[in-house]
Structure formats: structure tokens, C-alpha cells
Design a protein around this motif. Sequence first.
Motif, PDB file in Angstrom:
ATOM      1  N   ALA A   1      -6.583   8.452   7.080  1.00 43.31           N
ATOM      2  CA  ALA A   1      -7.099   9.449   6.132  1.00 43.31           C
ATOM      3  C   ALA A   1      -6.452   9.240   4.766  1.00 43.31           C
ATOM      4  O   ALA A   1      -7.117   9.287   3.729  1.00 43.31           O
ATOM      5  CB  ALA A   1      -6.822  10.859   6.648  1.00 43.31           C
ATOM      6  N   GLU A   2      -5.159   8.962   4.792  1.00 45.99           N
ATOM      7  CA  GLU A   2      -4.430   8.755   3.538  1.00 45.99           C
ATOM      8  C   GLU A   2      -4.927   7.498   2.822  1.00 45.99           C
ATOM      9  O   GLU A   2      -5.095   7.477   1.608  1.00 45.99           O
ATOM     10  CB  GLU A   2      -2.941   8.643   3.838  1.00 45.99           C
ATOM     11  CG  GLU A   2      -2.091   8.957   2.645  1.00 45.99           C
ATOM     12  CD  GLU A   2      -0.717   9.452   3.036  1.00 45.99           C
ATOM     13  OE1 GLU A   2      -0.122  10.167   2.234  1.00 45.99           O
ATOM     14  OE2 GLU A   2      -0.241   9.105   4.129  1.00 45.99           O
ATOM     15  N   VAL A   3      -5.193   6.471   3.632  1.00 47.60           N
ATOM     16  CA  VAL A   3      -5.701   5.213   3.097  1.00 47.60           C
ATOM     17  C   VAL A   3      -7.026   5.423   2.358  1.00 47.60           C
ATOM     18  O   VAL A   3      -7.332   4.742   1.385  1.00 47.60           O
ATOM     19  CB  VAL A   3      -5.871   4.204   4.264  1.00 47.60           C
ATOM     20  CG1 VAL A   3      -6.839   3.112   3.909  1.00 47.60           C
ATOM     21  CG2 VAL A   3      -4.522   3.605   4.628  1.00 47.60           C
ATOM     22  N   LEU A   4      -7.802   6.411   2.826  1.00 50.71           N
ATOM     23  CA  LEU A   4      -9.092   6.678   2.201  1.00 50.71           C
ATOM     24  C   LEU A   4      -8.982   7.627   1.015  1.00 50.71           C
ATOM     25  O   LEU A   4      -9.983   8.116   0.506  1.00 50.71           O
ATOM     26  CB  LEU A   4     -10.068   7.250   3.237  1.00 50.71           C
ATOM     27  CG  LEU A   4     -10.446   6.296   4.368  1.00 50.71           C
ATOM     28  CD1 LEU A   4     -11.405   6.953   5.329  1.00 50.71           C
ATOM     29  CD2 LEU A   4     -11.056   5.019   3.824  1.00 50.71           C
ATOM     30  N   GLY A   5      -7.767   7.908   0.613  1.00 51.44           N
ATOM     31  CA  GLY A   5      -7.580   8.723  -0.583  1.00 51.44           C
ATOM     32  C   GLY A   5      -7.553  10.218  -0.308  1.00 51.44           C
ATOM     33  O   GLY A   5      -7.678  11.021  -1.228  1.00 51.44           O
ATOM     34  N   ILE A   6      -7.402  10.594   0.973  1.00 48.21           N
ATOM     35  CA  ILE A   6      -7.332  12.027   1.293  1.00 48.21           C
ATOM     36  C   ILE A   6      -5.863  12.460   1.234  1.00 48.21           C
ATOM     37  O   ILE A   6      -4.995  11.784   1.796  1.00 48.21           O
ATOM     38  CB  ILE A   6      -7.908  12.297   2.703  1.00 48.21           C
ATOM     39  CG1 ILE A   6      -9.405  11.982   2.695  1.00 48.21           C
ATOM     40  CG2 ILE A   6      -7.672  13.744   3.133  1.00 48.21           C
ATOM     41  CD1 ILE A   6     -10.020  11.889   4.054  1.00 48.21           C
TER      42      ILE A   6
ATOM     43  N   HIS B   1      -2.520   7.646  -0.900  1.00 45.82           N
ATOM     44  CA  HIS B   1      -3.837   8.178  -1.271  1.00 45.82           C
ATOM     45  C   HIS B   1      -4.128   7.969  -2.756  1.00 45.82           C
ATOM     46  O   HIS B   1      -5.285   7.846  -3.157  1.00 45.82           O
ATOM     47  CB  HIS B   1      -3.973   9.658  -0.862  1.00 45.82           C
ATOM     48  CG  HIS B   1      -3.094  10.608  -1.584  1.00 45.82           C
ATOM     49  ND1 HIS B   1      -1.852  10.966  -1.111  1.00 45.82           N
ATOM     50  CD2 HIS B   1      -3.261  11.268  -2.744  1.00 45.82           C
ATOM     51  CE1 HIS B   1      -1.316  11.809  -1.955  1.00 45.82           C
ATOM     52  NE2 HIS B   1      -2.130  12.011  -2.954  1.00 45.82           N
TER      53      HIS B   1
ATOM     54  N   PHE C   1       0.811  -1.217   0.000  1.00 45.70           N
ATOM     55  CA  PHE C   1       0.000   0.000   0.000  1.00 45.70           C
ATOM     56  C   PHE C   1       0.850   1.276   0.000  1.00 45.70           C
ATOM     57  O   PHE C   1       0.320   2.389   0.062  1.00 45.70           O
ATOM     58  CB  PHE C   1      -0.936  -0.007   1.221  1.00 45.70           C
ATOM     59  CG  PHE C   1      -2.110   0.899   1.054  1.00 45.70           C
ATOM     60  CD1 PHE C   1      -3.137   0.574   0.171  1.00 45.70           C
ATOM     61  CD2 PHE C   1      -2.185   2.100   1.722  1.00 45.70           C
ATOM     62  CE1 PHE C   1      -4.216   1.430  -0.017  1.00 45.70           C
ATOM     63  CE2 PHE C   1      -3.265   2.957   1.550  1.00 45.70           C
ATOM     64  CZ  PHE C   1      -4.281   2.621   0.670  1.00 45.70           C
TER      65      PHE C   1
END
Lengths: 238, 360
Positions: B214-219, A75, A52
Amino acid sequence: MAGVVLKLEKVNAGYGKLQTLFDIDLEIPEGMITVIVGPNGAGKSTLLKTMFGLTTVYSGRVLFYGKDITRLPPHERAKLGMAFIFQLNNIFAELTVWENLKLAGHDLPQDVFRERVREVFKTFPRLRERLHQKAGTMSGGERQMLAMAIGIIRKPKIFLIDEPTAGLAPKLAREVLANVKRLNEQGYTVVLVEQNVKAGLEIGHKGVLVVNGRIAFDGPARELLAQKDLAKLYMGVV
Amino acid sequence: MNVNILMGTLVYGSVLALLSLGITLIYMTTKVFNFAHPRLSLFGAYLAITAMAAYITGKGIQPDLTVHEGIIPYRLAYPASVYIIGAVVAIVGGIIAAMVEYYLILKPLLDRGSDYLQLMIATLAYDFILMAVLFLYNTHVKIVSLLNKINVQSTSVDFSSYDLYIMKGYLTIPGDALYSTLIVLIITAAIYILLFKTTLGVKMRASIENPPLAEVLGINVRRIYALSWIISGATAGLAGFFIMMRPSVAGLKPISATSPADEIVVSAFAGSIVGGVNSIFGSLAGGMLIGFIEVYVTFFIGIATGLGAITKYSRVISMFAVGLFLLFAPQGLAGLYKKYLAPPPAAPELGEEEHEEGEG
């Protein structure tokens, strides 16, 4: 034969200057549950995080459906359709359940988001009852539900799940693994890092054993489960 | 009640609230105490003074000190455009100084995995660099001559252009007290709306609470952090604008390359700590409270004890307040609010999916 979602080619990775993974070659098949097991500190979670983009890759390549994503920030990987569920802190405790879901679908069209929220409520009706509650005030099992719901909202191509049963009571842990299986039955590709080797491999199709930052076994989960010298391997004797 | 002292408290409290807000916001996102923060406001003030002087000279504007009669008598020494230009340039100056600090110094260090101590030392270094820049500027363009040109700090014309004389002059509300308080209220409301009523605000709160997720959610968490630096720089610049107008409040020295940033730094951090360090609204309240203690409380302690000189030690008294908070309420005003005033968690509600969906 199933396609390959993720492919790691000769990957060397770690945190900052500390290398923890060495020459990793691995393929994640589409539509299957790949379970990564290994002793504590072997590099299981690091391997998942490397997929990831949460670690430093020194050399090698990470491919997502054939596209090189080695240098892509997390992201951007999320936008490509990868979902990562952390072992701990996998929800926003200070936000309400609704805000958590809204955040998960922040980049979706409104009608698509509504549809997915309905799907989530069908799978986890409990969350609907907790909509206005601060996520941090929910029970451990409910938090895991929310963590998976966040993933479902994004309808990812692959779920990367890091030790979802850590710290949970055995009954709750079985429930969580059943939820992981259900995700896969709905068509999602899953990569699961699991401490509970037996329970993890039982729901998996493919098994990967990591020892000392290297892959010691890569094959069918059942085969890994049947290994007589698994304990030996697990203890780090390769 | 001494109205003049109260008005001075409002100006100074507002300045501290603006500075404490910026310090807290940066601490919450970048996890560093930005020691250069008060200097950002001075940088903004310098640019504002220069722009206002250029504008007044260029347009040949002369101050008019006449008090116009009316239901509420007023004075309009300079047209509003002079002050608007000053405020806007101060905000832009604060943002520029903050962006330079974030993008050229802190972000590269963060990318290399520097710890908070290294980041904190880097902010100190940036403070010195900024101070040197202002010194150089002062050497070539005498800031005092510019200040004289625009008549601020000369006792007769500053924000008093917009003083309100209520009840035939029995009550005067100084323009700076009026506008600084109003601006703090507007900023508080704006930040509330931003954080709790917009998707961007939810992203911001999420990025502050759990950056990896937050980064994982694309932010794009780094972009959210940059936004917090922009807000922080803007409020610092605005604080600088008000300091420039009336530095005499709370015994601050007139503007120079070092002053009053060096004097106000302690009070600004005190506001942030008393507010609770991790609370944006706490920082605004904390800044106001420290301003109140330093000006109003100190003044009355002076009167009560007959020791007028105590006002020179007002910052010691505010430090005493910080000590008390750290000992008895380390979570600050925000913690006290949560403990005694915040409503309990909402009871689960059923069947509101459609209503909620409409909010986004």
C-alpha cells in the motif's frame, strides 16, 4: 549519454541496528535495465529496498534526478514516480483485480486512469477476463502480470523489481523476464534483482554484483556475464 | 420470551459489539490487542456525564416523567439535546483518549520497531495511566454527584425518556435498547459502505492486508491507521455513553473510576475473538453474541436449573463459549461465514470495463 535516474552516494544502510550495506556508490542510468546479482544474503534486495526507502539509511545520500530523497518515506517516493514490485505479496490478494488496479491509480485523474487501464488490458488481456476475481485466486503467472500492471498504471519513471521469477517454473520465469524486457522497450527504466544470474544479465544493459553488502562489480551486463571468474566472485571471493 | 431480559441483552450486546469492533480494528491495523480499550469508553462516559450535568444545570432543565398519551405513548423527561450533547462529547472523549494512546505511546514505539509484546504492555500501562486520571478526576469532581444531577442510573430517568409503549403499554421498548441497537445497525451499514463502496475503504482494506505494498502505491498507511484509531475511539466513546445510561445491564456496577471498564474488558475481548479477530463484521456479530450469552442464555440457565445466582457468573459462561470457538472454530464467526455461507468467487466476466470504471 543517458541521464541518471537514481544515484547512491556512500550509502550505509540496513534494518534497525543491523547494517547490511556498506559504502554503496551506484548510478542507475535512464532507459536501461540494471540487473543486480549476487549470492544469497549478499544484500541485493536490501539495496533495492534502500532505493525505495524501505530500510534504515545510517549515512550517505540517495538522489532521484538529483533531488535528495534519503529521508523521504516510500509513499512520497511513489508519488515522485518510483514503482517497487515485491518478490512476494506484490498484489492485494483479498481485493479483486479491479480493486487492485483502482488502488494503483488512486491519485490519478479519472480520464488518465481509464486510458491506462486500457493500456494494461492491451498488454495483459488476461487481466480483463479476471476483473471481478479475487486476485489471490489467480495463478502465479497471472499474479505477476497484475503486479506489473499495477506498476504500469502509475506510469513510473523507474521500476524497481525484486526477484520476479522466484519460485516460478522455468517457462513461466522466462515469460516474466520477457515482460520485464517489454517494459523497458516501452521506455521504462528498470532495476531488477534476479537470482537467475545468466537469464537476468542477458536482458540487462548494466550489471551490478553485490557481495557481502558491498559492490564487487559495476559495469556493462555483458562484461559481467563474460567474467570467467564470475562463479568465484559469486561465491563471495573478491 | 422475557421481553425485559431481551431488551437488556440488546443494550449490553450493542455495547460489546461497539467495543469488540474497536478492539478488532486496532488489532487489524496496529497488530496489538489494546487492553486500554474499555477504559477509553469510560473516559468518554466521564466527559459526557460532566457535559450533560453542566448543560442541565446551566439551562435549569427539570426532568418530566409524565407519560404522554397517543398512538404510541411516550415520555420526554429531557429534551433530545441533552442526550445528543452526551453522545457527541462521549465520542469526542473516546477519540481524544485513543489519539493520545496512538500518537504519544504506540506510534513512537512502532517507529522504533517495538514488537507486539512491548506494544501490548504499553497499552496496559496506558490503561493504568487513564485509570489514575479518572481517579484524580473523581477525587475532585465527584462523578456520583454529577450522575445524580442528571438523574441517570437513578432507576427513573435514563434513556427511558425515549421508551416506547407499544400496544397500550403491553410492550415497552426501552429507549436505550432502541437507540443502541439502531446505532449498531447504522454503524454496521456505515462501515460496509466505507469499506466496500468508497476509495478510502479500498485503501483501508489494502493497508490492512499488505501495508508495504500500500505504501509503495503512494498510500499513507500511517494516516489510514490513525483513521482506524479515530473510528475505534469514537465507537468506544459511544459504548461508554450507553454503559453510563444503564450499567445495571448484565450486572455491571455503576460508573466509578475503575468500573465498569474492569468488568467489561473480558467480555469485549471475548466478542472480538468469537468474531474472528480479523473481521470487522465478525466483531460486531461476536459482541452481540457474547452479550446474548451473558444476559439471555445465563438468565435461562438460571431459571432451568433453579440456580438464580448463576447470573453472577455470566462471564464464565461467555468464556466457555470463547473456549468452544477456539477449539472448534478458531476463525470465529467470520470463519464460519466464509466456510458455510459466503458465495463462491465470482466467475470471470467480460466486457464490463466501462461499467466498472464508472464506479470509482
